[in-house]
Design an enzyme around this catalytic site. Structure first.
Site, PDB file in Angstrom:
ATOM      1  NE  ARG A   1      -3.367   2.283   2.992  1.00 14.79           N
ATOM      2  CZ  ARG A   1      -3.067   3.204   3.913  1.00 14.79           C
ATOM      3  NH1 ARG A   1      -1.984   3.099   4.656  1.00 14.79           N
ATOM      4  NH2 ARG A   1      -3.851   4.252   4.096  1.00 14.79           N
TER       5      ARG A   1
ATOM      6  CG  HIS B   1      -0.740   8.922   3.708  1.00 14.78           C
ATOM      7  ND1 HIS B   1      -0.886   7.570   3.957  1.00 14.78           N
ATOM      8  CD2 HIS B   1      -0.349   9.455   4.886  1.00 14.78           C
ATOM      9  CE1 HIS B   1      -0.599   7.309   5.221  1.00 14.78           C
ATOM     10  NE2 HIS B   1      -0.260   8.431   5.816  1.00 14.78           N
TER      11      HIS B   1
ATOM     12  CD  GLU C   1      -4.486   7.564   9.820  1.00 15.90           C
ATOM     13  OE1 GLU C   1      -3.902   8.599  10.191  1.00 15.90           O
ATOM     14  OE2 GLU C   1      -4.257   6.448  10.295  1.00 15.90           O
TER      15      GLU C   1
ATOM     16  CG  ASN D   1      -5.013   3.327   8.754  1.00 14.18           C
ATOM     17  OD1 ASN D   1      -5.120   2.340   8.030  1.00 14.18           O
ATOM     18  ND2 ASN D   1      -4.498   4.468   8.341  1.00 14.18           N
TER      19      ASN D   1
ATOM     20  CE1 TYR E   1       0.333   2.659  13.541  1.00 12.83           C
ATOM     21  CE2 TYR E   1      -1.677   3.704  12.745  1.00 12.83           C
ATOM     22  CZ  TYR E   1      -0.405   3.202  12.513  1.00 12.83           C
ATOM     23  OH  TYR E   1       0.126   3.251  11.260  1.00 12.83           O
TER      24      TYR E   1
ATOM     25  CD  GLU F   1      -1.399   3.914   8.133  1.00 14.50           C
ATOM     26  OE1 GLU F   1      -1.142   4.352   9.279  1.00 14.50           O
ATOM     27  OE2 GLU F   1      -1.549   4.643   7.147  1.00 14.50           O
TER      28      GLU F   1
END
Ligand code: GBH
Length: 473
Positions: A83, A126, A171, A305, A307, A381
């Site tokens: 990606r 991005h 995002e 995504n 985290y 991600e």
């Protein structure tokens, strides 16, 4: 899964993609090569105190000049997908005419990937908006959405048929709220409800571009990547904490999910933000008749995504919710307009070098929850920053390896619970320019020595390669 099952290796689902992800400004360097013009990040990196140690993306991983060896490395690691993002200021410098030399770079990258049997996955945005478009108002200007459509179509014309998945934005929460409310990211504006206006125009850009790409008759899949937080009330018995969790979930997750995938803003978020103004008027006045229909396009895949998880409290902690020093020292504000009294609570869980809480079970819960939107999901991600050293050609990154295994396991738990997850991209292939944190935060599975540009696969990369080869975790 009971204890006996846990001892057994787990199989990846058939056809599950295992890859890694990067972004243009974070790795490419070559910022004035072949007609590229400055993006908002080139400019922001020159703002005193914006970036830790005054780092910039000028050279980064020099990926622009190292595509053949970087793709060969992906192949050696057994990755089946990659990606990457396209830099708008290479393709339409200053947001204007198409620059063939910029498109040729991505054509060569796609050639190289396909020659190695690696599926390319494109992200169109991005975060590297041409600075000229920011000078015209950036994402606070509705016209930027139209410029995005022109850029998307030009890029699609060049490489479209050979790229199986096209995503519009990475995002939009970050672009909007870190860019226009907190000021931690480019363009560094700190204008309260402006983040909500930017979010609306970003979603409009997604919708209009998706409609235009669909109209080409494409056989590629179309989608978008969102970043999610899993916000739990610090004290589930406290009404203030439960409400704080609802508000953070609203602004971070549902503000994007609901318009994009269901065609309506969540009513609680509209009510919470009703009094917030932008340019002397209620921010919601930027929402025009027909916008939600334009935003709500059919998409084929949702990029996720993830985290960290967080525990939040609505009980004021006494720090006043004012600005605090950002990663480079410049003050940054809360990214949640109207929620300045909400804060996160330390639960004593392990954290990464970013200070983010390691909470793999949050990823399982998130994926299962997102299944209600009825789309195939793809973890676009997930990864962790730890400080690593190369010792005799090896990097023993035990914490990153554990993070990776735990989160891949969490994805398989979600699959077992019925979530339709089709793949996983580790963030990131290479150590790279970690935005306001500069180069000191290392997310790569491959170590980069910035003085020599030598790449050294870390132990986590070797483990990932083994998983890719055996298809077992
Ligand atoms: C991703 O952003 C980016 O897509 C990628 O470019 C980046 O390198 C990578 O992650 C690592 O950072 O902002 O203090 O409220 C993730 C950004 C991280 C933003 C968590 C929200 C919450 C903490 N998100 N963050 S805070």
């Amino acid at each position: 899964r009971n204890l006996r099952d846990r001892a057994r290796p787990r199989e990846l689902p058939d056809g599950f993609w295992l890859g890694s992800a990067t972004a243009s400004y974070q790795i490419e360097g070559a910022v004035d090569a072949d007609g590229r013009t400055p993006s908002i990040w080139d400019r922001f990196c020159r703002v005193p105190g914006a970036i830790a140690h005054g780092d910039t993306g000028d050279v980064a991983c020099d990926h622009y000049r190292r595509v053949p060896t970087d793709v060969a490395l992906m192949h050696e690691l057994g990755l089946d997908s990659y990606r990457f993002s396209v830099a708008w200021p290479r393709v339409r410098p200053d947001g204007g005419a198409v620059n063939q030399a910029g498109l040729d770079f991505y054509r060569r990258l796609v050639d190289e990937l396909l020659d190695h049997g690696i599926h390319p996955w494109v992200t169109l945005y991005h975060w590297d908006l041409p600075q000229a478009l920011e000078d015209a108002g950036g994402w606070l200007n509705r016209d930027t959405a139209h410029r995005f459509v022109d850029y998307a179509l030009a890029t699609y014309d060049a490489i479209g048929d050979r790229v199986p998945v096209w995503t519009t934005l990475n995002e939009p929460w970050c672009s909007a709220f870190l860019g226009y409310t907190s000021g931690e990211h480019a363009p560094g504006r700190q204008e309260g409800a402006a983040g909500l206006v930017a979010a609306h125009h970003l979603m409009l850009a997604h919708g209009q571009a998706t409609e235009a790409l669909r109209a080409t008759g494409t056989s590629s899949q179309l989608g978008v990547t969102l970043n999610f937080t899993v916000a739990d009330p610090a004290d589930p018995d406290s009404a203030a904490d439960v409400d704080a969790a609802r508000r953070i979930d609203g602004l971070h997750n549902r503000l994007f999910l609901e318009p994009l995938l269901r065609g309506a803003y969540p009513s609680d978020v509209l009510a919470d933000t009703e009094a917030l103004t932008f340019g002397g008027r209620g921010w919601q006045e930027v929402i025009r008749e027909g916008d939600l229909v334009a935003i709500h396009q059919e998409v084929d895949v949702l990029g996720v995504n993830y985290y960290q998880g967080e525990a939040v409290t609505g009980t004021p902690t006494g720090d006043g919710g004012g600005p605090h020093p950002g990663p480079g020292g410049r003050p940054v504000f809360s990214a949640f307009p109207g929620c300045e009294s909400i804060s996160t609570v330390d639960r004593g869980l392990p954290t990464t070098d970013m200070g983010w809480t390691v909470q793999p079970e949050g990823l399982t819960r998130l994926l299962v929850r997102l299944q209600q939107y009825g789309l195939p999901l793809h973890v676009t991600e997930n990864g962790a920053a730890y400080d690593d050293d190369v010792v005799e050609g090896r990097v023993h990154d035990r914490e990153r390896t554990a993070y990776l295994e735990a989160h891949l396991g969490a994805v398989l738990d979600a699959v077992d619970a019925g979530a339709d997850v089709r793949g996983f991209f580790y963030w990131s292939l290479l150590d790279n320019f970690e935005w306001a944190h500069g180069y000191r935060r290392r997310f790569g599975m491959v170590h980069v020595d910035y003085a020599t540009q030598v790449r050294t696969p870390k132990d986590s990369a070797l483990r990932y390669a083994e998983i890719a080869r055996s298809r077992k975790l």
